[in-house]
Design a protein around this motif. Structure first.
Motif, mmCIF file in Angstrom:
data_model
loop_
_atom_site.group_PDB
_atom_site.id
_atom_site.type_symbol
_atom_site.label_atom_id
_atom_site.label_comp_id
_atom_site.label_asym_id
_atom_site.label_seq_id
_atom_site.Cartn_x
_atom_site.Cartn_y
_atom_site.Cartn_z
ATOM 1 N N CYS A 98 0.820 -1.218 0.000
ATOM 2 C CA CYS A 98 0.000 0.000 0.000
ATOM 3 C C CYS A 98 0.856 1.272 0.000
ATOM 4 O O CYS A 98 0.336 2.376 0.150
ATOM 5 N N GLY A 99 2.174 1.102 -0.099
ATOM 6 C CA GLY A 99 3.047 2.273 -0.140
ATOM 7 C C GLY A 99 3.279 2.910 1.213
ATOM 8 O O GLY A 99 3.583 4.104 1.319
ATOM 9 N N VAL A 100 3.100 2.127 2.293
ATOM 10 C CA VAL A 100 3.317 2.652 3.641
ATOM 11 C C VAL A 100 4.635 2.113 4.161
ATOM 12 O O VAL A 100 4.931 0.921 4.031
ATOM 13 N N LYS A 101 5.450 2.989 4.752
ATOM 14 C CA LYS A 101 6.756 2.543 5.247
ATOM 15 C C LYS A 101 6.615 1.677 6.487
ATOM 16 O O LYS A 101 6.013 2.083 7.486
ATOM 17 N N SER A 102 7.168 0.486 6.405
ATOM 18 C CA SER A 102 7.124 -0.433 7.533
ATOM 19 C C SER A 102 8.139 -1.518 7.247
ATOM 20 O O SER A 102 8.262 -1.974 6.104
ATOM 21 N N GLU A 103 8.905 -1.936 8.255
ATOM 22 C CA GLU A 103 9.924 -2.951 7.998
ATOM 23 C C GLU A 103 10.107 -3.871 9.197
ATOM 24 O O GLU A 103 9.750 -3.522 10.324
ATOM 25 N N LYS A 161 11.466 -13.104 30.480
ATOM 26 C CA LYS A 161 10.526 -14.222 30.406
ATOM 27 C C LYS A 161 10.194 -14.488 28.939
ATOM 28 O O LYS A 161 10.115 -15.628 28.507
ATOM 29 N N PHE A 162 9.985 -13.417 28.178
ATOM 30 C CA PHE A 162 9.751 -13.537 26.737
ATOM 31 C C PHE A 162 10.834 -12.719 26.029
ATOM 32 O O PHE A 162 10.631 -11.529 25.754
ATOM 33 N N PRO A 163 11.972 -13.323 25.736
ATOM 34 C CA PRO A 163 13.050 -12.532 25.118
ATOM 35 C C PRO A 163 12.597 -11.888 23.808
ATOM 36 O O PRO A 163 11.765 -12.435 23.089
ATOM 37 N N ILE A 164 13.162 -10.705 23.548
ATOM 38 C CA ILE A 164 12.780 -9.964 22.332
ATOM 39 C C ILE A 164 13.402 -10.644 21.120
ATOM 40 O O ILE A 164 14.615 -10.848 21.060
ATOM 41 N N TYR A 165 12.563 -11.011 20.170
ATOM 42 C CA TYR A 165 13.008 -11.764 19.011
ATOM 43 C C TYR A 165 13.183 -10.861 17.786
ATOM 44 O O TYR A 165 14.010 -11.113 16.922
ATOM 45 N N GLY A 166 12.397 -9.807 17.734
ATOM 46 C CA GLY A 166 12.468 -8.879 16.614
ATOM 47 C C GLY A 166 11.361 -7.863 16.736
ATOM 48 O O GLY A 166 10.771 -7.719 17.807
ATOM 49 N N GLY A 167 11.093 -7.197 15.630
ATOM 50 C CA GLY A 167 10.042 -6.189 15.718
ATOM 51 C C GLY A 167 9.612 -5.684 14.362
ATOM 52 O O GLY A 167 10.211 -6.011 13.327
ATOM 53 N N MET A 168 8.558 -4.904 14.387
ATOM 54 C CA MET A 168 8.061 -4.244 13.179
ATOM 55 C C MET A 168 8.212 -2.750 13.423
ATOM 56 O O MET A 168 7.669 -2.206 14.393
ATOM 57 N N TYR A 169 8.957 -2.106 12.572
ATOM 58 C CA TYR A 169 9.241 -0.684 12.742
ATOM 59 C C TYR A 169 8.492 0.104 11.683
ATOM 60 O O TYR A 169 8.572 -0.193 10.491
ATOM 61 N N HIS A 170 7.756 1.100 12.150
ATOM 62 C CA HIS A 170 6.833 1.849 11.275
ATOM 63 C C HIS A 170 7.086 3.348 11.465
ATOM 64 O O HIS A 170 6.460 3.995 12.311
ATOM 65 N N PRO A 171 8.030 3.903 10.690
ATOM 66 C CA PRO A 171 8.429 5.309 10.910
ATOM 67 C C PRO A 171 7.327 6.355 10.748
ATOM 68 O O PRO A 171 7.391 7.387 11.418
#
Ligand SMILES: Cc1cc2nc3c(=O)[nH]c(=O)nc-3n(C[C@H](O)[C@H](O)[C@H](O)COP(=O)(O)OP(=O)(O)OC[C@H]3O[C@@H](n4cnc5c(N)ncnc54)[C@H](O)[C@@H]3O)c2cc1C
Ligand SMILES: [Zn+2]
Lengths: 404, 86
Positions: free
Chosen positions: A125-130, A151-161
């Protein structure tokens, strides 16, 4: 010395308006503003039982973004996101749009897989997100603990500027000022007790201050919309839950993004005043109160200090709650002119209807004024539940509530 | 303030020990003669009463009993059935 200048006047209630909007939240005020601005319809009243901004409009945590799961939603929210700079200028009111970006954390490969779908939709949709891995998350927010201590280690993420925050009260005041200037009547401390219907067509609303005749009525009463729709026999697939939020004591600027984790049921950002604004928990039984519980202060403290250990010892200042009208597919219901002629409703915005208020109001205004449902709203009708065409927004947030 | 609920077995307990099971809405409709509309009404639509309502709860973190009770959704207090009778 400053002279007191009212942003909107106190009009005398008339006995009839072309259009009556029930609910002085952001969706109602935005619809009124755009009815006047785009369609020259100024014979409009916005009615609120308490005061404008009493509901979710004044209780939300002010987060804006356009990284939903489905295209239908992303299109709408993305148009909404682009409105902030325009509205700030147009309303001549500083909405304090802080374009800090949102980081959603995941704590498993499966979680990252789900976000992969969101990112694909956004990019389509042309929206910045990675997508980011854990190290990438720490580069964005250095306070995060990405070790396996959690308890729930951080595995990754979605970054939306493109996302960020807006001063929610400013939006209420700005829209009220803009609408009132164009001639809209804002009637506060006026409760709608019943809605008049004659031969399948809406005719009036009965308030505690007298009957108001109306050619058209929009129900935009946030979590209370279920009660208003019931007055005309419209039942909705909604559970009204209370959602709690809180702020900490103010600190020097240290956190420059909105950070959230569905697994920890916690999100936070630092307001421009320096407070940590945080929330996310809902009492999983329907009610119309605004009660708060110590349980969630404790939970929030645990979750936040686990993800960001530097927050240890931080004190909370205030806690409050508001209503979240949750639909089964985490998407709103914008409908009208079906069960009752000339009666419209804009509901089911759960805990995500702040960011969308101006754009939803703008399209509802178009629908009300022209009688034609704008294409962008057609996926959001009530009929989708009968046709088993539920939207797929449930994959992103935790599926709260009694249905899971 | 936390919400207290009365389990028929265990008595008054903290609301967070319970799981909400929905409004009492009668039996599931017969598969025969089911229409999209009647399924919609049963599966999705809710009364969302503002006031006393009869509803289902399970004492999930206690004895496990499923039971119905009356609660006022405007105050979050249990309501005696005679008051809540609709
Ligand atoms: C704690 C919390 C955090 C949230 N965080 C976010 C967020 O970060 N981002 C986001 O996008 N969304 C968020 N939301 C959701 C968002 O606030 C709501 O979806 C949105 O505000 C609802 O639309 P509204 O502003 O038009 O409704 P509201 O502001 O709820 O307006 C409804 C109005 O109707 C009035 N009313 C009710 N009954 C009657 C009656 N009978 N007669 C007359 N008037 C009546 C009420 O007094 C109220 O003022 C959050 C919500 C809460 C509670
Ligand atoms: Zn029990």
């Amino acid at each position: 010395m400053f002279a007191m200048k009212r942003l909107w006047n106190r009009p005398t209630q008339k006995s009839a308006y072309d259009t009556v909007i029930i609910g002085g939240g952001l969706h109602g005020l935005a619809a009124a503003y755009y009815l006047a601005r785009d369609h020259g319809l100024t014979d409009v009243a916005v009615i609120d039982r308490r005061y404008i901004g009493f509901g979710g409009a004044g209780r939300n945590t002010a987060i804006v973004r356009a990284n939903q799961r489905t295209q239908e939603n992303v299109h709408l929210y993305n148009e909404g996101l682009k409105l902030w700079p325009e509205l700030t200028r147009e309303l001549d009111f500083n909405l304090m749009f802080y374009n800090c970006g949102n980081l959603n954390l995941v704590h498993s490969e499966a979680g990252l897989g789900a976000f992969r779908m969101n990112v694909a939709t956004a990019q389509f949709c042309g929206v910045k997100s990675e997508l980011l891995d854990a190290k990438g998350c720490k580069e964005v927010v250095p306070q995060l603990d990405i070790s396996d201590r959690l308890k729930f280690p951080i595995y990754g993420g979605m970054y939306h500027p493109p996302g960020g925050t807006i001063r929610h009260d400013a939006l209420v005041w700005g829209l009220a000022k803009g609408a009132a200037k164009k001639g809209v009547h804002i009637l506060q401390q006026t409760e709608v007790m019943d809605i008049g219907v004659d031969k399948g067509r809406v005719t009036s609303v009965r308030t505690d201050k007298g009957v108001i005749n109306a050619r058209r009525v929009l129900i935009a009463a946030g979590g209370y919309s279920t009660l208003l729709c019931r007055m005309v026999g419209i039942l909705l697939p909604i559970h009204v839950l209370t959602i709690q939020a809180m702020v900490s004591q103010p600190m020097k600027p240290f956190l420059h993004h909105v950070v959230s984790s569905g697994t920890y049921h916690a999100y936070c950002h630092q307001s421009l005043k320096g407070e940590l604004v945080t929330g996310s928990h809902m009492d999983p039984w329907p009610n119309y109160t605004t009660r708060v519980t110590a349980r969630y202060i404790k939970h929030q403290a645990e979750a936040l200090t686990e993800m960001m250990p530097c927050l240890k010892g931080l004190k909370f200042m205030r806690i409050w709650s508001g209503l979240a009208d949750m639909t089964p597919d985490m998407a709103p219901i914008m409908d009208g002119n079906t069960q009752v002629e000339n009666l419209f409703y804009d509901a089911g915005w759960g805990y995500f209807g702040f960011k969308s208020a101006p754009i939803a109001g703008r399209y509802m205004a178009k629908w009300i004024a022209t009688g034609q449902r704008p294409d962008i709203l057609s996926p959001f009708g009530l009929e989708r539940y009968r046709e088993a065409r539920l939207q797929g927004e449930t994959s992103t947030p935790i599926n709260y509530g009694p249905w899971d | 303030m936390s919400y207290l609920l009365t389990c028929p077995v265990c008595g008054k307990r903290n609301g967070y020990e319970f799981r909400f099971g929905g409004e009492e809405r009668g039996p599931r409709p017969d598969e025969k003669d089911l229409t999209p509309q009647s399924w919609l009404e049963w599966a999705h639509l809710r009364e969302n009463v503002g006031g006393p309502q009869k509803e289902w709860w399970c004492h999930q973190q206690g004895c496990g009993l499923w039971f119905t009770t009356w609660r006022n959704t405007l105050t979050n207090h249990e309501t005696p059935p005679e008051e809540g009778k609709s």
